[in-house]
Design a protein around this motif. Structure first.
Motif, PDB file in Angstrom:
ATOM      1  N   GLY A   1      -1.764  -0.099  -1.159  1.00 52.01           N
ATOM      2  CA  GLY A   1      -1.273   1.213  -0.761  1.00 52.01           C
ATOM      3  C   GLY A   1      -0.382   1.957  -1.739  1.00 52.01           C
ATOM      4  N   GLU A   2      -0.223   1.457  -3.010  1.00 48.37           N
ATOM      5  CA  GLU A   2       0.579   2.240  -3.953  1.00 48.37           C
ATOM      6  C   GLU A   2      -0.034   3.629  -4.130  1.00 48.37           C
ATOM      7  OE1 GLU A   2      -1.580  -0.429  -4.540  1.00 48.37           O
ATOM      8  OE2 GLU A   2      -0.364  -1.364  -6.090  1.00 48.37           O
ATOM      9  N   HIS A   3       0.754   4.551  -4.506  1.00 52.93           N
ATOM     10  CA  HIS A   3       0.396   5.975  -4.647  1.00 52.93           C
ATOM     11  C   HIS A   3       0.115   6.636  -3.293  1.00 52.93           C
ATOM     12  CE1 HIS A   3       0.726   6.462  -8.919  1.00 52.93           C
ATOM     13  NE2 HIS A   3       0.104   5.317  -9.091  1.00 52.93           N
TER      14      HIS A   3
ATOM     15  N   VAL B   1       1.178   5.720  -0.624  1.00 50.53           N
ATOM     16  CA  VAL B   1       2.449   5.663   0.110  1.00 50.53           C
ATOM     17  C   VAL B   1       3.345   6.868  -0.218  1.00 50.53           C
ATOM     18  CG1 VAL B   1       3.664   4.197  -1.604  1.00 50.53           C
ATOM     19  CG2 VAL B   1       4.294   4.052   0.807  1.00 50.53           C
ATOM     20  N   VAL B   2       3.190   7.419  -1.419  1.00 47.35           N
ATOM     21  CA  VAL B   2       3.967   8.610  -1.789  1.00 47.35           C
ATOM     22  C   VAL B   2       3.517   9.802  -0.934  1.00 47.35           C
ATOM     23  CG1 VAL B   2       4.508  10.200  -3.699  1.00 47.35           C
ATOM     24  CG2 VAL B   2       4.250   7.752  -4.153  1.00 47.35           C
ATOM     25  N   HIS B   3       2.280   9.725  -0.433  1.00 42.27           N
ATOM     26  CA  HIS B   3       1.708  10.838   0.345  1.00 42.27           C
ATOM     27  C   HIS B   3       1.639  10.517   1.838  1.00 42.27           C
ATOM     28  CE1 HIS B   3       0.740  12.831  -3.450  1.00 42.27           C
ATOM     29  NE2 HIS B   3       0.526  11.609  -3.889  1.00 42.27           N
TER      30      HIS B   3
ATOM     31  N   GLY C   1      12.147  10.849  -9.553  1.00 38.86           N
ATOM     32  CA  GLY C   1      11.824  12.165  -9.026  1.00 38.86           C
ATOM     33  C   GLY C   1      11.393  12.102  -7.573  1.00 38.86           C
ATOM     34  N   ASN C   2      10.255  11.447  -7.318  1.00 37.04           N
ATOM     35  CA  ASN C   2       9.690  11.509  -5.972  1.00 37.04           C
ATOM     36  C   ASN C   2       9.229  10.135  -5.474  1.00 37.04           C
ATOM     37  OD1 ASN C   2       8.529  12.562  -3.658  1.00 37.04           O
ATOM     38  ND2 ASN C   2       6.562  12.965  -4.662  1.00 37.04           N
ATOM     39  N   PRO C   3      10.182   9.187  -5.350  1.00 44.10           N
ATOM     40  CA  PRO C   3       9.744   7.849  -4.931  1.00 44.10           C
ATOM     41  C   PRO C   3       9.492   7.801  -3.421  1.00 44.10           C
ATOM     42  CG  PRO C   3      12.116   7.875  -5.165  1.00 44.10           C
ATOM     43  CD  PRO C   3      11.648   9.259  -5.518  1.00 44.10           C
ATOM     44  N   SER C   4       8.599   6.911  -3.005  1.00 48.67           N
ATOM     45  CA  SER C   4       8.377   6.770  -1.560  1.00 48.67           C
ATOM     46  C   SER C   4       9.523   5.984  -0.932  1.00 48.67           C
ATOM     47  CB  SER C   4       7.068   6.038  -1.308  1.00 48.67           C
ATOM     48  OG  SER C   4       7.162   4.708  -1.801  1.00 48.67           O
ATOM     49  N   GLY C   5      10.146   5.099  -1.728  1.00 52.52           N
ATOM     50  CA  GLY C   5      11.200   4.232  -1.189  1.00 52.52           C
ATOM     51  C   GLY C   5      10.702   2.837  -0.857  1.00 52.52           C
ATOM     52  N   VAL C   6       9.413   2.582  -1.099  1.00 52.16           N
ATOM     53  CA  VAL C   6       8.908   1.244  -0.759  1.00 52.16           C
ATOM     54  C   VAL C   6       9.537   0.180  -1.669  1.00 52.16           C
ATOM     55  CG1 VAL C   6       6.780   1.480  -2.158  1.00 52.16           C
ATOM     56  CG2 VAL C   6       6.848  -0.172  -0.317  1.00 52.16           C
ATOM     57  N   ASP C   7       9.717   0.490  -2.946  1.00 48.56           N
ATOM     58  CA  ASP C   7      10.232  -0.514  -3.882  1.00 48.56           C
ATOM     59  C   ASP C   7      11.653  -0.931  -3.517  1.00 48.56           C
ATOM     60  OD1 ASP C   7       7.864   0.049  -5.106  1.00 48.56           O
ATOM     61  OD2 ASP C   7       8.684   0.514  -7.075  1.00 48.56           O
ATOM     62  N   ASN C   8      12.539   0.079  -3.314  1.00 46.29           N
ATOM     63  CA  ASN C   8      13.921  -0.288  -2.992  1.00 46.29           C
ATOM     64  C   ASN C   8      14.013  -0.956  -1.622  1.00 46.29           C
ATOM     65  OD1 ASN C   8      13.544   2.861  -2.895  1.00 46.29           O
ATOM     66  ND2 ASN C   8      14.926   2.380  -1.189  1.00 46.29           N
TER      67      ASN C   8
ATOM     68  N   SER D   1       5.095   4.884 -17.184  1.00 46.21           N
ATOM     69  CA  SER D   1       6.200   5.488 -16.440  1.00 46.21           C
ATOM     70  C   SER D   1       5.713   5.798 -15.034  1.00 46.21           C
ATOM     71  CB  SER D   1       6.644   6.763 -17.160  1.00 46.21           C
ATOM     72  OG  SER D   1       7.032   7.730 -16.217  1.00 46.21           O
ATOM     73  N   THR D   2       6.428   5.299 -14.060  1.00 43.53           N
ATOM     74  CA  THR D   2       6.052   5.541 -12.664  1.00 43.53           C
ATOM     75  C   THR D   2       6.052   7.038 -12.380  1.00 43.53           C
ATOM     76  OG1 THR D   2       7.013   3.440 -12.041  1.00 43.53           O
ATOM     77  CG2 THR D   2       6.662   5.012 -10.267  1.00 43.53           C
ATOM     78  N   ALA D   3       7.101   7.708 -12.870  1.00 45.54           N
ATOM     79  CA  ALA D   3       7.216   9.150 -12.612  1.00 45.54           C
ATOM     80  C   ALA D   3       5.960   9.861 -13.112  1.00 45.54           C
ATOM     81  CB  ALA D   3       8.456   9.696 -13.306  1.00 45.54           C
TER      82      ALA D   3
ATOM     83  N   GLY E   1       1.579  -1.564  -8.337  1.00 44.91           N
ATOM     84  CA  GLY E   1       2.630  -0.620  -8.751  1.00 44.91           C
ATOM     85  C   GLY E   1       1.981   0.686  -9.180  1.00 44.91           C
ATOM     86  N   ALA E   2       2.600   1.324 -10.146  1.00 44.53           N
ATOM     87  CA  ALA E   2       2.154   2.672 -10.496  1.00 44.53           C
ATOM     88  C   ALA E   2       0.861   2.704 -11.307  1.00 44.53           C
ATOM     89  CB  ALA E   2       3.258   3.383 -11.260  1.00 44.53           C
ATOM     90  N   GLY E   3       0.521   1.601 -11.983  1.00 50.83           N
ATOM     91  CA  GLY E   3      -0.675   1.604 -12.830  1.00 50.83           C
ATOM     92  C   GLY E   3      -0.425   2.309 -14.151  1.00 50.83           C
TER      93      GLY E   3
HETATM   94  C1  LIG Z   1       3.316   4.297  -7.381  1.00 53.30           C
HETATM   95  C2  LIG Z   1       4.277   3.974  -6.249  1.00 53.30           C
HETATM   96  O1  LIG Z   1       3.559   4.123  -5.016  1.00 53.30           O
HETATM   97  C3  LIG Z   1       4.726   2.527  -6.293  1.00 53.30           C
HETATM   98  C4  LIG Z   1       5.542   2.133  -7.491  1.00 53.30           C
HETATM   99  O2  LIG Z   1       5.908   0.775  -7.392  1.00 53.30           O
HETATM  100  C5  LIG Z   1       5.439   4.938  -6.318  1.00 53.30           C
HETATM  101  C6  LIG Z   1       6.295   4.941  -5.062  1.00 53.30           C
HETATM  102  O3  LIG Z   1       5.903   4.436  -4.011  1.00 53.30           O
HETATM  103  O4  LIG Z   1       7.412   5.490  -5.162  1.00 53.30           O
END
Ligand SMILES: C[C@@](O)(CCO)CC(=O)[O-]
Ligand SMILES: Nc1ncnc2c1ncn2[C@@H]1O[C@H](COP(=O)(O)OP(=O)(O)OP(=O)(O)O)[C@@H](O)[C@H]1O
Length: 517
Positions: A83-85, A87-89, A271-278, A321-323, A414-416
């Protein structure tokens, strides 16, 4: 994640801290009282030049607290399973903590030293600011002030602007790209320090070392965010630290506070993290994470019984870079809104299906059928990420090598755009096939990581003294000081010196919030 209230005013005898509930309104700013109320400090008015002693104030003056001993915090990196990316949406993601971690040593200076130092040797960065010079009045203006319990969901552009002058002399002699990374680190720290701290904050040094490869998709930036948030909140006594018999509700409240501020730090970096990592770095174990409304806290479903999956973690050593990757997907979505929305919906379905499989009561990590069902979903998720444009030829090469040996299912994590891939290994793969793959990966410059999934989240070592089952334990354990922390050699040296496991099971000293119930 829900915001739970702790039992009010309860002392717990640990660290001399007190626990407390979240105030309804910002009337009890524990971060400071001296610089928000008036210009009077200890009965002396500043600004006018005249010196007035105020006996009432003098009598009411708080006793100065003893200097804090050095202490440490540590937070784990993560892998995103699905679900990376997406999750930002607003879609769900499944992430698990890994055993690679960051370690932050906090040392308080003597009272007369009014400086704060950030020291990040992994990225060759160090900087010192005078605490008294920092723009406290802007951050503490009633229209701007935030509190340790605030939910901050966006950075305030005026506050970001007012710290820019304090970044101007950061790493002036470094090449532009590196300087930018340093300024970004400094900026995220200052934003959190100024939001939470106060002019009367004690002088201190924050020294960080990490065993997580940087910018490799394993959440290195989030671990720093979590360590910094936990350290500052601990210094402010806004959290008590984990302690024996701590009610799960109180532990959850403290974890929530750390996570909220770690998110602020991540916003500055990404800039625009989803917050899943933290979130997974704070809480540990594994989670299903979803943030549908950026103004509200995310929904977090912990997966306490996340299976011990046989994973191979490979770093392509291509920095990313994730950003940048997140922005790329954002742009693609703007250009092809319907198409990208349907790809993101498909990722969501994959994540849902895998959460169902991974939480089945009879999920068995030695069963080829169980692993195949998860593995196939990983392959599909990777394909969808490729279609979003966030793979990289080196990631595809890892997949090719694994597929050629027929030993598992691979996806980027992760971000790829580089960074790491994860491979779920089939059960019963022969040693010779694995050796052949590892040799080939090595020959082609990839790096393999051994890690276990689903370990503890953020932890505290208070004071910075560890017991190792060695001679020094008879004198109370080994003190971690700045010199030995800085001179520990490589990841192994750091793990041996301060590691939460130290290679021989959990060491006496590190404590973790227990939020399971
Ligand atoms: C790419 C992404 O989905 C995961 C980065 O580990 C970015 C995010 O969730 O903030
Ligand atoms: N050991 C470290 N010391 C100091 N700063 C670090 C360290 N590790 C990471 N950082 C900070 O985090 C940034 C890397 O963050 P980035 O999100 O690009 O990678 P990541 O967090 O490893 O990957 P992902 O977000 O995909 O999981 C670095 O530029 C630096 O600012």
């Amino acid at each position: 994640m829900t915001t739970q209230r702790a039992s009010n005013g309860q002392t717990n005898g640990h660290n001399g801290f007190h626990s407390e509930s979240e105030p309804e309104s910002p009337t009890t700013d524990i971060t400071d009282s001296s610089d928000t109320s008036s210009d009077i400090v200890n009965g002396i008015t500043n600004g006018t030049g005249s010196l007035k002693l105020n006996p009432r104030r003098k009598m009411k003056r708080k006793q100065s607290s003893p200097m804090m001993p050095a202490f440490m915090v540590s937070a784990p990196g993560k892998v995103i399973m699905f679900g990376e990316h997406a999750v930002v949406h607003g879609k769900a993601a499944i992430a698990a903590s890994i055993s690679l971690r960051s370690y932050l040593l906090v040392t308080t200076l003597s009272k007369s030293k009014r400086t704060v130092t950030l020291r990040f040797p992994d990225i060759d960065f160090s900087h010192t600011w005078n605490i008294d010079d920092l723009p406290w009045s802007t951050f503490h203006h009633p229209s701007k002030k935030k509190y340790y319990y605030s939910l901050v969901t966006e950075l305030d552009p005026e506050l970001v602007a007012c710290i820019q002058p304090f970044l101007a002399d950061v790493s002036p002699d470094k090449p532009a790209g590196i300087r930018k990374v340093h300024q970004n680190s400094a900026g995220s720290f200052l934003y959190m320090f100024l939001s939470l701290g106060s002019k009367s904050f004690p002088g201190c040094q924050y020294t960080l070392r990490s065993t997580i490869p940087i910018g490799a998709g394993l959440g290195s930036s989030a671990t720093i965010a979590v360590c910094m948030a936990a350290a500052l909140l601990t210094q402010l006594r806004a959290i008590t630290g984990p302690h024996p018999d701590q009610p799960a509700d109180e532990a959850r409240l403290q974890i929530e506070r750390i996570n909220r501020w770690a998110y602020v730090y991540e916003m500055f970096i990404h800039g625009n993290p989803s917050g899943v990592d933290n979130t997974v770095s704070t809480q540990g174990k594994a989670v299903v994470f979803q943030r549908t409304d950026y103004d509200k806290p995310p929904t977090v479903r912990p997966l306490w019984d996340f299976p011990e999956l046989p994973l191979l973690l490979v770093d392509t050593r291509v920095p990313k870079s994730t950003a940048h990757e997140v922005a790329k997907v954002g742009k693609l979505k703007q250009r092809h809104p319907k198409l990208v929305a349907s790809i993101l919906d498909s990722v969501d379905k994959v994540t849902d299906a895998s959460a169902e499989i991974l939480t089945e009561d009879d999920f068995d990590t030695s069963s080829e059928d169980c692993l195949a069902r998860v593995g196939e979903l990983m392959t599909i998720n990777h394909g969808l990420l490729v279609s979003l444009g966030v793979s990289h030829p080196r990631l595809e090469r890892v997949r090719e090598l694994v597929d050629h040996e027929g030993i598992g299912w691979t996806k980027l994590t992760g971000a790829g755009g580089g960074g790491c891939s994860i491979t779920l290994l089939k059960p019963g793969v022969s040693r010779s096939k694995l050796d052949r793959l590892e040799e080939q990966l090595d020959e082609e410059g990839f790096q393999k990581f051994e890690t276990t999934l689903g370990g503890d989240g953020v932890g505290v070592l208070w004071p910075a003294v560890l017991k190792n089952g060695m001679d020094e334990d008879e004198e109370g354990g080994m003190e971690i000081d700045l010199d030995n922390f800085l001179s520990a050699e490589g990841n192994e040296g750091v793990e041996r010196l301060v590691g939460v496991h130290g290679g021989k099971g959990e060491r006496e000293g590190w404590k973790f919030w227990r939020v399971e119930s």
